[in-house]
Write a protein that holds these residues in place. Structure first.
Motif, short mmCIF file in Angstrom:
data_model
loop_
_atom_site.label_atom_id
_atom_site.label_comp_id
_atom_site.label_asym_id
_atom_site.label_seq_id
_atom_site.Cartn_x
_atom_site.Cartn_y
_atom_site.Cartn_z
N TRP A 75 -17.89 17.31 -19.49
CA TRP A 75 -18.18 16.00 -18.89
C TRP A 75 -17.86 14.88 -19.89
N ARG A 76 -18.30 15.03 -21.12
CA ARG A 76 -18.03 14.04 -22.17
C ARG A 76 -16.53 13.88 -22.38
N MET A 79 -14.91 11.93 -19.45
CA MET A 79 -15.18 10.50 -19.48
C MET A 79 -14.28 9.78 -20.47
N LEU A 80 -14.16 10.32 -21.67
CA LEU A 80 -13.37 9.66 -22.69
C LEU A 80 -11.87 9.76 -22.40
N GLY A 83 -11.23 7.15 -19.88
CA GLY A 83 -11.20 5.83 -20.50
C GLY A 83 -9.87 5.51 -21.15
N GLU A 138 -14.03 12.53 -28.52
CA GLU A 138 -15.10 13.37 -27.94
C GLU A 138 -15.85 14.16 -29.00
N PHE A 205 -14.33 3.86 -25.20
CA PHE A 205 -15.75 3.52 -25.07
C PHE A 205 -15.90 2.09 -24.53
N SER A 207 -16.98 0.64 -21.74
CA SER A 207 -18.16 0.16 -21.00
C SER A 207 -19.45 0.73 -21.59
N SER A 209 -21.93 1.83 -19.89
CA SER A 209 -22.32 3.03 -19.14
C SER A 209 -21.63 4.28 -19.71
N THR A 210 -20.39 4.11 -20.17
CA THR A 210 -19.69 5.24 -20.77
C THR A 210 -20.38 5.68 -22.05
N LYS A 213 -23.56 7.55 -21.15
CA LYS A 213 -23.26 8.88 -20.61
C LYS A 213 -22.78 9.83 -21.70
N VAL A 214 -21.98 9.32 -22.62
CA VAL A 214 -21.50 10.16 -23.73
C VAL A 214 -22.67 10.60 -24.61
#
Length: 329
Positions: A75-76, A79-80, A83, A138, A205, A207, A209-210, A213-214
């Protein structure tokens, strides 16, 4: 001709020392030296005790905890990567992360799997550079969260005896950062590269929220590793309060992330021996617990072996298909 050959030799040696393969084997060699030194000092009994303590129940718990940790790490990574403008599906992220963990465990240096993960993802989206940045971001985010969490937990538990371990790691990080800043100041090329990579990190990175979440994903990953170490402690028969086991686990897991190991072995056992001694539980107990953890961690990432085998089989089929088309044409 002799003079030319002599002049070329230092350059050739320098190129060899700079290769990723050499650095990987050098890190593994350091891990072997550390492990051999521990065996010579403590003997083989603690390692045998750790191996003998591994049970089916402990293996089952390790597999479940690894699945949760791997999903959080994937998941991490997603997200990155997102981004940075890269596509990465859930199946691709989870299978790729399992594969990288397995390769990190069985290959020298402890980072080969991450390199492979970056290159494989980069080739699939035709952006190896961006994919490599995503993996570096990450892993770096995970390491920072792990270090901060270890410091916070040890301070909150009032376990000052373990503070030097985190302090030493923090000092190493600070020295590495200082070296990086000095190199950047001395070289225009390095300054340009650093600015480029920092800009990419800001994009990854972007936002708040990111970032949240990270951090959440990283906490889940660390919690899974710490819980697995606690399972190993219980399997070995360590009699200590839960909060002390958590503190010991944080130190051992933190040491395992040092890329001077062979399949994760080396610094972890040394740190565990020291931490357990500082906690009044004995170095032998720490080595036994770390050994049990190492075995459980290796078993827990075996799904990655299935991914490696499936990838090899797929490549073989693709190669055979290409050969068949060439023969037919």
């Amino acid at each position: 001709m002799v003079a030319m050959t002599t002049a070329l030799r230092p350059h050739a040696v320098g190129e060899m020392l700079a290769t990723p393969r050499f650095r990987g084997y050098a890190r593994a060699a350091i891990g072997v030296v550390i492990l051999v030194a521990i065996v010579l000092h403590a003997g083989g009994e603690p390692f045998a005790r750790g191996l003998a303590s591994v049970s089916i129940a402990a293996v089952g718990a390790a597999l479940v905890l690894a699945a949760v940790s791997t999903a959080a790490a994937a998941w991490r990574w997603r997200m990155l990567a997102g981004g940075l403008g890269l596509t990465l599906s859930w199946p691709q992220a989870v299978s790729g992360y399992y594969r990288s963990q397995f390769l990190n465990t069985v290959l020298p240096g402890g980072v080969v799997g991450d390199v492979h993960r970056a290159v494989a993802h980069g080739r699939s989206v035709n952006q190896v550079g961006q994919a490599s940045r995503a993996v570096v971001a990450e892993r770096s985010a995970g390491q920072v969260v792990q270090l901060v969490l270890a410091a916070v937990v040890l301070v909150s538990l009032g376990m000052s005896a373990y503070a030097p371990a985190v302090g030493i790691v923090a000092l190493v990080v600070a020295v590495m950062c200082a070296v990086g800043f000095v190199a950047a100041a001395a070289s225009t090329r390095v300054r340009v590269a650093v600015r480029r990579e920092l800009a990419a990190l800001r994009t990854a990175f972007a936002s708040g929220s990111t970032v949240v979440k990270v951090i959440a994903a990283s906490l889940i990953v660390v919690a899974g590793h710490v819980a697995t170490f606690v399972v190993a402690c219980l399997a070995v028969g360590v009699d200590a309060p839960t909060e002390r086991l958590v503190a010991l686990a944080l130190i051992a897991v933190l040491a395992a992330s040092i890329p001077l190991n062979i399949g994760g072995w080396g610094p972890r056992e040394g740190a565990a021996a020291w931490a357990f001694t500082a906690g009044g539980l004995g170095a032998a107990t720490g080595i036994a617990a770390s050994t049990a953890f190492g075995v459980l961690a290796m078993i827990a990432v075996t799904p990655g072996a299935v991914v490696v085998a499936a990838s090899a089989l797929r490549r073989r089929r693709d190669s055979q298909a290409v050969q068949s088309r060439m023969v037919a044409s």
